[in-house]
Design a protein around this motif. Structure first.
Motif: not given
Length: 237
Positions: A12, A15, A59, A62-63
């Protein structure tokens, strides 16, 4: 997701850092000025040259990892060997996922991609061609996924009812059929109809067809399903 989980917290944080940097300068002022003169296209080209596209992909990674980790934790009892996620087979699936991250920003599809990666290690899919199913997921659009999950394609319903689909949905069904996810069958004309009625039907509606979720399609829908094995239902236009 637990905020106390160090892995989740780190992802998190990464991100948030990426999102904060998106507004950074995307290149030299001269280059930015030239690109700004290109209507519409300039901003997209700027983002590629300046690295914004790369940060967007990072990003998305990461998600995806956050969603994949969540699904693995849900299915932990059904995963016979967690070392699978370090195997060459899984690395191949990750490489396929990496290509998809460059070509879609749809969050629902990225979520299904993460679930599919996690489910690839579940015992239920040990004997399936997981690479084939992941390739199918990469190929179809979010609207194709909604079409595939509609009740009209499931069970005996498509064999006992005749549905009139819009041109858009027929195009989607044809794409799904080409991937083996849907079975397409041509129906014989009504034997009780007159020749004139048969001709009118063909001229105005084309050959009568029925579409049904194939066995491969059924396995595919389970492969991209969360723990409850259900997808959201969306009405076909």
């Amino acid at each position: 997701m637990s905020i106390d989980d160090p892995v989740d917290a780190h992802l998190q944080s990464l991100k948030q850092d990426l999102e904060a940097n998106i507004a950074d300068s995307l290149g030299a002022p001269t280059l930015a000025g030239i690109l700004s003169l290109i209507p519409g296209v300039g901003a997209a080209v700027q983002s590629l040259l300046g690295g914004r596209a790369q940060r967007n992909v990072q990003r998305r990674w990461i998600e995806l990892f956050l969603e994949m980790k969540k699904r693995i934790e849900q299915a932990r009892a059904s995963i016979p060997d967690h070392s699978y996620y370090g195997s060459e087979e899984f690395q191949t699936l990750l490489a396929l996922a990496q290509e998809q991250l460059w070509t879609t920003h749809d969050k629902d599809k990225l979520r299904l991609l993460a679930i599919a990666l996690a489910n690839s290690g579940v015992d239920e899919f040990r004997g399936d061609d997981k690479e084939l199913m992941l390739r199918a997921l990469r190929t179809i659009s979010p609207s194709d996924l909604r079409t595939l999950d509609h009740e009209n394609l499931k069970g005996w319903l498509p064999l006992t009812n005749r549905f009139e689909y819009s041109d858009e949905i027929l195009g989607s069904l044809s794409r799904l059929a080409s991937l083996g996810l849907v079975t397409e069958k041509f129906l014989r004309p009504d034997p009780n109809a007159s020749d004139e009625q048969k001709l009118h039907s063909v001229l105005h509606f084309g050959p009568r067809r029925t579409f049904q979720l194939s066995p491969f399609g059924q396995r595919f829908m389970r492969f991209v399903a969360a723990q409850d094995g259900q997808q959201d239902e969306t009405a076909l236009p």
